[in-house]
Design a protein around this motif. Structure first.
Motif, PDB file in Angstrom:
ATOM      1  N   GLU A   1     -13.002  12.060  -2.515  1.00  0.00           N
ATOM      2  CA  GLU A   1     -12.520  11.834  -1.160  1.00  0.00           C
ATOM      3  C   GLU A   1     -11.136  11.182  -1.195  1.00  0.00           C
ATOM      4  N   ARG A   2     -10.435  11.340  -0.103  1.00  0.00           N
ATOM      5  CA  ARG A   2      -9.128  10.700   0.018  1.00  0.00           C
ATOM      6  C   ARG A   2      -9.332   9.183   0.051  1.00  0.00           C
ATOM      7  N   ALA A   3      -8.552   8.483  -0.763  1.00  0.00           N
ATOM      8  CA  ALA A   3      -8.738   7.046  -0.925  1.00  0.00           C
ATOM      9  C   ALA A   3      -7.461   6.287  -0.579  1.00  0.00           C
ATOM     10  N   PHE A   4      -7.657   5.093  -0.044  1.00  0.00           N
ATOM     11  CA  PHE A   4      -6.542   4.215   0.318  1.00  0.00           C
ATOM     12  C   PHE A   4      -5.826   3.724  -0.935  1.00  0.00           C
ATOM     13  N   VAL A   5      -4.498   3.702  -0.851  1.00  0.00           N
ATOM     14  CA  VAL A   5      -3.682   3.181  -1.942  1.00  0.00           C
ATOM     15  C   VAL A   5      -2.960   1.908  -1.499  1.00  0.00           C
ATOM     16  N   ALA A   6      -2.163   2.020  -0.449  1.00  0.00           N
ATOM     17  CA  ALA A   6      -1.369   0.892   0.023  1.00  0.00           C
ATOM     18  C   ALA A   6      -0.906   1.153   1.445  1.00  0.00           C
ATOM     19  N   ALA A   7      -0.574   0.074   2.144  1.00  0.00           N
ATOM     20  CA  ALA A   7      -0.037   0.198   3.495  1.00  0.00           C
ATOM     21  C   ALA A   7       0.954  -0.918   3.744  1.00  0.00           C
ATOM     22  N   ILE A   8       1.834  -0.682   4.706  1.00  0.00           N
ATOM     23  CA  ILE A   8       2.872  -1.645   5.016  1.00  0.00           C
ATOM     24  C   ILE A   8       3.061  -1.711   6.522  1.00  0.00           C
ATOM     25  N   SER A   9       3.278  -2.921   7.016  1.00  0.00           N
ATOM     26  CA  SER A   9       3.471  -3.095   8.453  1.00  0.00           C
ATOM     27  C   SER A   9       4.806  -2.522   8.889  1.00  0.00           C
TER      28      SER A   9
ATOM     29  N   SER B   1       7.334  -3.817  10.199  1.00  0.00           N
ATOM     30  CA  SER B   1       8.505  -4.621   9.850  1.00  0.00           C
ATOM     31  C   SER B   1       8.708  -4.727   8.344  1.00  0.00           C
ATOM     32  N   GLY B   2       7.675  -4.348   7.592  1.00  0.00           N
ATOM     33  CA  GLY B   2       7.725  -4.531   6.148  1.00  0.00           C
ATOM     34  C   GLY B   2       7.272  -5.902   5.706  1.00  0.00           C
ATOM     35  N   GLY B   3       6.911  -6.756   6.651  1.00  0.00           N
ATOM     36  CA  GLY B   3       6.548  -8.114   6.315  1.00  0.00           C
ATOM     37  C   GLY B   3       5.142  -8.295   5.771  1.00  0.00           C
ATOM     38  N   ARG B   4       4.286  -7.332   6.027  1.00  0.00           N
ATOM     39  CA  ARG B   4       2.910  -7.393   5.525  1.00  0.00           C
ATOM     40  C   ARG B   4       2.589  -6.131   4.747  1.00  0.00           C
ATOM     41  N   THR B   5       1.873  -6.313   3.653  1.00  0.00           N
ATOM     42  CA  THR B   5       1.432  -5.190   2.846  1.00  0.00           C
ATOM     43  C   THR B   5      -0.043  -5.347   2.501  1.00  0.00           C
ATOM     44  N   SER B   6      -0.650  -4.229   2.141  1.00  0.00           N
ATOM     45  CA  SER B   6      -2.063  -4.222   1.761  1.00  0.00           C
ATOM     46  C   SER B   6      -2.218  -3.201   0.645  1.00  0.00           C
TER      47      SER B   6
ATOM     48  N   GLY C   1       0.188  -2.521  15.500  1.00  0.00           N
ATOM     49  CA  GLY C   1      -1.059  -3.238  15.316  1.00  0.00           C
ATOM     50  C   GLY C   1      -1.230  -3.742  13.900  1.00  0.00           C
ATOM     51  N   PRO C   2      -2.428  -4.222  13.561  1.00  0.00           N
ATOM     52  CA  PRO C   2      -2.680  -4.679  12.193  1.00  0.00           C
ATOM     53  C   PRO C   2      -2.752  -3.501  11.220  1.00  0.00           C
ATOM     54  N   ILE C   3      -2.570  -3.793   9.939  1.00  0.00           N
ATOM     55  CA  ILE C   3      -2.652  -2.765   8.914  1.00  0.00           C
ATOM     56  C   ILE C   3      -4.112  -2.342   8.713  1.00  0.00           C
ATOM     57  N   HIS C   4      -4.335  -1.046   8.521  1.00  0.00           N
ATOM     58  CA  HIS C   4      -5.680  -0.533   8.261  1.00  0.00           C
ATOM     59  C   HIS C   4      -5.729   0.209   6.938  1.00  0.00           C
ATOM     60  N   GLN C   5      -6.929   0.254   6.344  1.00  0.00           N
ATOM     61  CA  GLN C   5      -7.119   0.937   5.069  1.00  0.00           C
ATOM     62  C   GLN C   5      -7.956   2.203   5.207  1.00  0.00           C
ATOM     63  N   THR C   6      -8.389   2.524   6.395  1.00  0.00           N
ATOM     64  CA  THR C   6      -9.247   3.696   6.594  1.00  0.00           C
ATOM     65  C   THR C   6      -8.436   4.879   7.102  1.00  0.00           C
ATOM     66  N   THR C   7      -8.799   6.077   6.659  1.00  0.00           N
ATOM     67  CA  THR C   7      -8.059   7.279   7.059  1.00  0.00           C
ATOM     68  C   THR C   7      -8.124   7.513   8.565  1.00  0.00           C
ATOM     69  N   SER C   8      -9.192   7.069   9.201  1.00  0.00           N
ATOM     70  CA  SER C   8      -9.364   7.317  10.633  1.00  0.00           C
ATOM     71  C   SER C   8      -8.331   6.577  11.478  1.00  0.00           C
TER      72      SER C   8
END
Length: 127
Positions: free
Chosen positions: A45-53, A55-60, A105-112
């Motif tokens: 399945e497609r899996a989360f790698v990384a995300a960024i807000s 502004s670039g100020g928050r990452t996951s 909004g806040p960063i999310h890790q889900t494809t939905s």
């Protein structure tokens, strides 16, 4: 309509580095949109790698990738990057960038949580 185009994939030896890019165009609110990278290996399945807000100020990051992958963005270029270091054979996959549905909004890790997706770029790691 928003178009996302990934680039930078290819064949790399284990232990090497690669930088993926994703550029947004069209009716985009890129500057105010969180962006994410996902990957999909064959048969998985497609899996989360990384995300960024926006502004670039928050990452996951996915827990297993912390310390090796770095996500960043350049809003002036409508581009988000994924720096991949110390690449391993298990990193072999098609890598996709995506933009979140909800602006600011806040960063999310889900494809939905993401609505627009790029076509993907293949990363193949040789051992």
């Amino acid at each position: 309509q928003v178009q996302l185009v990934e680039s930078g994939g290819g064949l790399v030896q284990a232990g090497g580095s690669l930088r993926l890019s994703c550029t947004a165009s069209g009716r985009t609110t890129f500057t105010y949109t969180n962006m994410g990278w996902f990957r999909q290996a064959p048969g998985q399945e497609r899996a989360f790698v990384a995300a960024i807000s926006w502004s670039g100020g928050r990452t996951s990051y996915a827990d297993s990738l912390k310390g090796r992958f770095i996500i960043s963005r350049d809003n002036a270029k409508n581009t988000v990057y994924l720096q991949m270091n110390n690449i391993k054979p298990e990193d072999t996959a098609v890598y996709y960038c995506a933009s979140e549905k909800i602006v600011g909004g806040p960063i999310h890790q889900t494809t939905s949580a993401y609505d627009y997706w790029g076509q993907g770029t293949q990363v193949t790691v040789s051992s």
